[in-house]
Design an enzyme around this catalytic site. Structure first.
Site, PDB file in Angstrom:
ATOM      1  N   GLU A 194       0.990  -1.215   0.047  1.00  0.00           N
ATOM      2  CA  GLU A 194      -0.026  -0.166  -0.102  1.00  0.00           C
ATOM      3  C   GLU A 194       0.910   1.204  -0.031  1.00  0.00           C
ATOM      4  O   GLU A 194       1.988   1.381   0.951  1.00  0.00           O
ATOM      5  CB  GLU A 194      -0.995  -0.074   1.237  1.00  0.00           C
TER       6      GLU A 194
ATOM      7  N   SER B 122     -19.046   2.176  -7.621  1.00  0.00           N
ATOM      8  CA  SER B 122     -20.197   1.706  -7.152  1.00  0.00           C
ATOM      9  C   SER B 122     -20.886   0.457  -8.033  1.00  0.00           C
ATOM     10  O   SER B 122     -20.901   0.731  -9.282  1.00  0.00           O
ATOM     11  CB  SER B 122     -21.281   2.774  -6.823  1.00  0.00           C
TER      12      SER B 122
ATOM     13  N   ILE C 134     -13.438  -0.828  -9.999  1.00  0.00           N
ATOM     14  CA  ILE C 134     -14.410  -1.099  -8.706  1.00  0.00           C
ATOM     15  C   ILE C 134     -15.135   0.227  -8.345  1.00  0.00           C
ATOM     16  O   ILE C 134     -14.820   0.898  -7.304  1.00  0.00           O
ATOM     17  CB  ILE C 134     -13.641  -1.608  -7.541  1.00  0.00           C
TER      18      ILE C 134
ATOM     19  N   ALA D 246     -21.307   4.881   1.864  1.00  0.00           N
ATOM     20  CA  ALA D 246     -21.252   3.982   2.988  1.00  0.00           C
ATOM     21  C   ALA D 246     -22.550   2.993   2.865  1.00  0.00           C
ATOM     22  O   ALA D 246     -23.035   2.766   4.056  1.00  0.00           O
ATOM     23  CB  ALA D 246     -21.176   4.475   4.130  1.00  0.00           C
TER      24      ALA D 246
ATOM     25  N   HIS E  77     -25.721  -1.757  -1.090  1.00  0.00           N
ATOM     26  CA  HIS E  77     -26.838  -1.650  -2.172  1.00  0.00           C
ATOM     27  C   HIS E  77     -27.233  -3.044  -2.333  1.00  0.00           C
ATOM     28  O   HIS E  77     -26.636  -3.912  -2.154  1.00  0.00           O
ATOM     29  CB  HIS E  77     -26.233  -1.261  -3.455  1.00  0.00           C
TER      30      HIS E  77
END
Lengths: 325, 512
Positions: free
Chosen positions: B31, B341, B339, B46, B49
């Site tokens: 990272e 939503s 990636i 946050a 779905h």
């Protein structure tokens, strides 16, 4: 569970004056709960002078002013607990608080004086667009870092807002070797005291830019610059008036908000304009036996006025207790 | 030699690491930031779905629905907040009539359960603040909310205790195929040296196209799509109780209004395609767009209770779908790209799928010691009075409140710093404990949190950063160069000693 006739929430200037006044009105069972590690509240970090001209008829620094009341509290043997956060107060005046030494504890109070003071408006509530790097501080946080911890949060500074804390910090940062490029004020005139404009800005050649605000913050990790722009009479930025400032720090002094989460959760009525509790002229809130004084009621320009008001509230709380004894 | 190197410690990368740690595999996560959850994963809606929005047959539809079904059980294993509040897509009088029907149809094809279209009356009962103009809504009872920081952090912690390695502040600069004794592998070059692995997972968020294009001729192209948000004070946290969407359009799901798991209200996002992959700055234009759009489905939204605004980037790939798995021309390289939503909702399913693909490829055995349970940071505010008293007796730091707005204790902050993959910065503490997340936005607690960080990490307070790298909070220590012998300090020490003496004398006099 503990029992006190009077519990005072906050050991700053308002809380201490209320305690002293209640004691002098004949109440002996008093407890002050203070969240910081010493009494005095925000005065401890206000090391400049200009306090006490009305109340003590002499010019004191913040810590000196606080010390006068700390001495009075100690002389009277008034009890206090430090590092102590009040978590909840019930409308029946049952207080739940916590600190390291005592753990979680509850206190039943005959009467309460709320004296929690206020907090500063933040960048978030101002909706200033831009990045969110390190180097954006409220003026009061910067004051704590510089005056208490000896740490400089920036070296090239723009101040937004010309409230008194902002003006004081413009001078303070200059004295500590920083360069304050400008103080921007969105309104056409400063909300700070005239003497502070003269002594903190004019005397140090720091420009006060009226009808001006921050429209962008640059820098992904640390502040690298801000863009200021003039605003129109509706306070909307005027395109074409942008000026860029290379700086590493933005200080915000854009207003104070009374801290009334406890008050609100108790169910006391809050004044929508002042954001403090609705109080009588004896400073009693809409909950009987619960009084409030100082910046928790409304933000004051001078600590002298806070003390004056808290003396009345403390006395009124004492009368309330005596009437029910 | 690692079995798997994962590029990126966002929610997808950490999910992959966590599910891979269930296998007997040597896993390394690289990272470039100082912590997990520093990119797209930290700034989004946050939301978990329900899965009715994605095009049937797409990977988005598949992983969204799977992820949504996994999330509740996962939240229990990882001890993180999750709330199935349900979501509503509201059609107003001015929207096309067929809009909701299309969504309902898609949802059914995707296998989303419990969907129904509800009328004006019921909608008003469920949400009193719904706009007068609202005609009907698609009700999805499986819609949920989650904390993206806690999800990502918990996945990473669980992966770490099960053996996955993490290296932060390490930026991947190149990828080269190379032959190993065990077969074909990848040389992963970084600014901190080279690493070798049999397989690589590319979970680099908005940069995933860059890494993919290093190894494959079938190019990807990711557009960062910025979304601005407002977060409102918990004081108005009951303004809505479900996630309220507008009818989606080409740029996404419109501006939503939702409760968060911590009781705030979130409003956003906007949708601006931008060039800069680091462009997470809010703009006047963006904030104005929320103001303008947010009121479409709800009325009198209390934007004056905003405590912060922020922006995040969705990694929008040109093919408008997730890109998951091995490209034909780069065996052993696994994309986890595009990636956007519903990426957060899909993360558990994507992570699990990638782990299974690689386990198949490398013929990995199960990790017999894998332990799926993680305990979150102990929150005294969740305990009753008696339990809390016991806790403070054992460890007094749980009696000291540091963040007054969110009532976070010193004990929680110490836990956040000292646990596996602990916090190293102010933002790291904030994302783990919520200290500084409240209405004063760290005005009061940041100097105290800096002090605790300095003490626990054994570094000077002036070295504490907001979020690693160059985000230094302090530019100069005024006490540097002041020695014990300095005249000024001597004078202060003498003054303090005199005062103490005087006080002691006073007390003695009193006692006498």
């Amino acid at each position: 569970m503990l029992n006190y006739d009077l519990v005072i929430i906050g050991g700053g200037p308002a809380g201490m004056a209320a305690a002293v006044s209640a004691k002098d009105s004949g109440i002996d069972s008093i407890l002050i709960l203070e969240r910081d590690d010493k009494l005095g509240g925000i005065l401890n970090q206000c090391i400049h002078n200009g306090f006490g001209l009305h109340h003590f008829k002499e010019e004191l620094t913040g810590p000196e002013y606080a010390q006068r009341y700390i001495d009075m509290v100690k002389e009277r043997g008034i009890e206090y607990r430090l590092d102590c956060m009040v978590l909840e107060i019930s409308p029946e005046r049952l207080i739940t608080a916590t600190n390291k030494k005592d753990g979680i504890f509850q206190v039943q109070a005959g009467a309460i004086v709320l004296a929690m003071g206020c907090r500063e408006r933040t960048r978030g509530s101002l909706n200033i667009p831009g990045y969110r790097p390190a180097g954006i501080y409220t003026a009061g946080t910067a004051q704590k870092l510089v005056n208490i911890d000896g740490l400089m949060p920036g070296k090239r500074i723009v101040v937004l807002g010309s409230g008194d804390v902002g003006l004081i910090m413009a001078r303070r940062m200059t004295l500590e070797g920083a360069e304050v490029l400008a103080v921007a004020e969105i309104m056409p005139k400063s909300g700070g005291l005239q003497r502070n404009i003269v002594q903190c800005l004019n005397d140090f050649g720091i420009p006060l830019l009226l009808s001006t605000t921050v429209v962008d913050i640059q820098g992904k990790e640390r502040v690298e610059g801000v863009t200021l722009a003039k605003v129109d009479e509706k306070l909307k930025p005027i395109p074409g008036t942008e000026t860029h400032y290379d700086c590493d720090c933005l200080l915000l002094s854009t207003g104070l908000i009374p801290e009334n989460e406890l008050t609100r959760n108790m169910g006391a009525e809050i004044d929508r304009k002042t954001r403090g509790p609705v109080v009588t002229k004896e400073f009693e809130t809409t909950i009987p036996g619960v009084f409030a004084a100082g910046n928790v009621v409304s933000v004051h320009g001078l600590v002298d006025d806070v003390s004056k008001e808290a003396l009345i509230a403390g006395k009124a709380a004492a009368e309330y207790i005596k009437a029910r004894a | 030699m690692y079995d798997v190197i994962i590029i990126g410690a966002g929610v997808s990368g950490c999910a992959a690491a966590r599910y891979l740690s269930a296998y007997d595999a040597k896993v390394l996560v690289l990272e470039r930031a100082e912590d997990v959850c520093c990119g797209t994963s930290k700034a989004n809606s946050a939301i978990v779905h329900a899965g009715f929005d994605a095009v049937p047959g797409s990977l988005m539809a598949k992983y969204n629905v799977e992820g949504s079904l996994m999330m509740e059980a996962l939240s229990r294993e990882l001890d993180i907040p999750y709330k199935r509040c349900g979501s509503l897509v509201v059609r107003t009088e001015s929207d096309p009539r067929e809009g909701l029907e299309e969504l309902l149809e898609r949802g059914r094809k995707n296998g989303v359960e419990g969907l129904e279209i509800i009328g004006r009356e019921r909608l008003r009962e469920m949400e009193p603040n719904i706009s007068d103009d609202a005609a009907e809504a698609l009700w999805a009872p499986t819609g949920a909310i989650i904390c993206p920081f806690e999800l990502t952090i918990a996945l990473a912690e669980n992966a770490a205790v099960n053996g996955a390695e993490f290296r932060f502040d390490t930026e991947v600069t190149g990828l080269e195929p190379f032959k190993t004794a065990d077969g074909d592998g990848w040389l992963v070059k970084t600014d901190k040296g080279d690493f070798e692995a049999l397989t690589v997972i590319n979970a680099a968020g908005v940069y995933a196209d860059k890494f993919h294009n290093m190894v494959s001729e079938k190019k990807l192209h990711i557009t960062p799509r910025r979304g601005d948000y407002y977060l409102l004070d918990r004081e108005v946290g009951d303004f809505v109780s479900h996630t309220i969407f507008q009818l989606p359009d080409d740029m996404g799901k419109g501006v939503l209004v939702s409760q968060t798991v911590h009781g705030n209200i979130i409003v956003g996002p906007t949708a601006f395609n931008i060039e800069d992959k680091e462009g997470v700055n809010t703009t006047a234009e963006g904030l104005a767009a929320i103001n303008q759009k947010a009121g479409k489905c709800v009325k009198n939204i209390p934007l004056n209770q905003t405590i912060t605004s922020f922006a995040g980037l969705r990694a929008q790939e040109d093919g408008k779908d997730f890109v998951i798995g091995e490209p034909d021309d780069a065996p052993g390289f696994y994309d986890c790209a595009g990636i956007a939503s519903p990426g957060l909702s899909s993360a558990p399913a994507i992570g699990k799928a990638l782990a299974e693909m690689i386990a198949g490829k490398l013929d990995l055995k199960k990790n017999p010691d894998f332990w799926p349970i993680r305990h979150g940071i102990l929150k005294p505010s969740d305990l009753d009075l008696e339990q809390r008293t016991e806790l403070i007796k054992k460890d007094s730091s749980y009696g000291q409140i540091i963040c007054r707005c969110e009532s976070i204790t010193e004990g929680e902050i110490i836990d956040a710093i000292t646990r596996p993959l602990g916090a190293k910065s102010l933002d790291g503490v904030k994302r783990r404990t919520r200290a500084g997340m409240g209405r004063c936005q760290a005005g009061f607690c940041s100097p105290k949190v800096m002090e605790i960080l300095a003490r626990e990490l054994k570094v000077p307070m002036s070295e504490i950063t907001k979020s690693g790298g160059g985000s230094k909070l302090i530019l100069e220590n005024l006490k540097d160069g002041l020695s014990e012998e300095s005249e000024g300090l001597k004078a202060i020490a003498k003054w303090a000693a005199d005062r103490e003496k005087a006080e002691a004398a006073g007390k003695e006099a009193e006692n006498a």
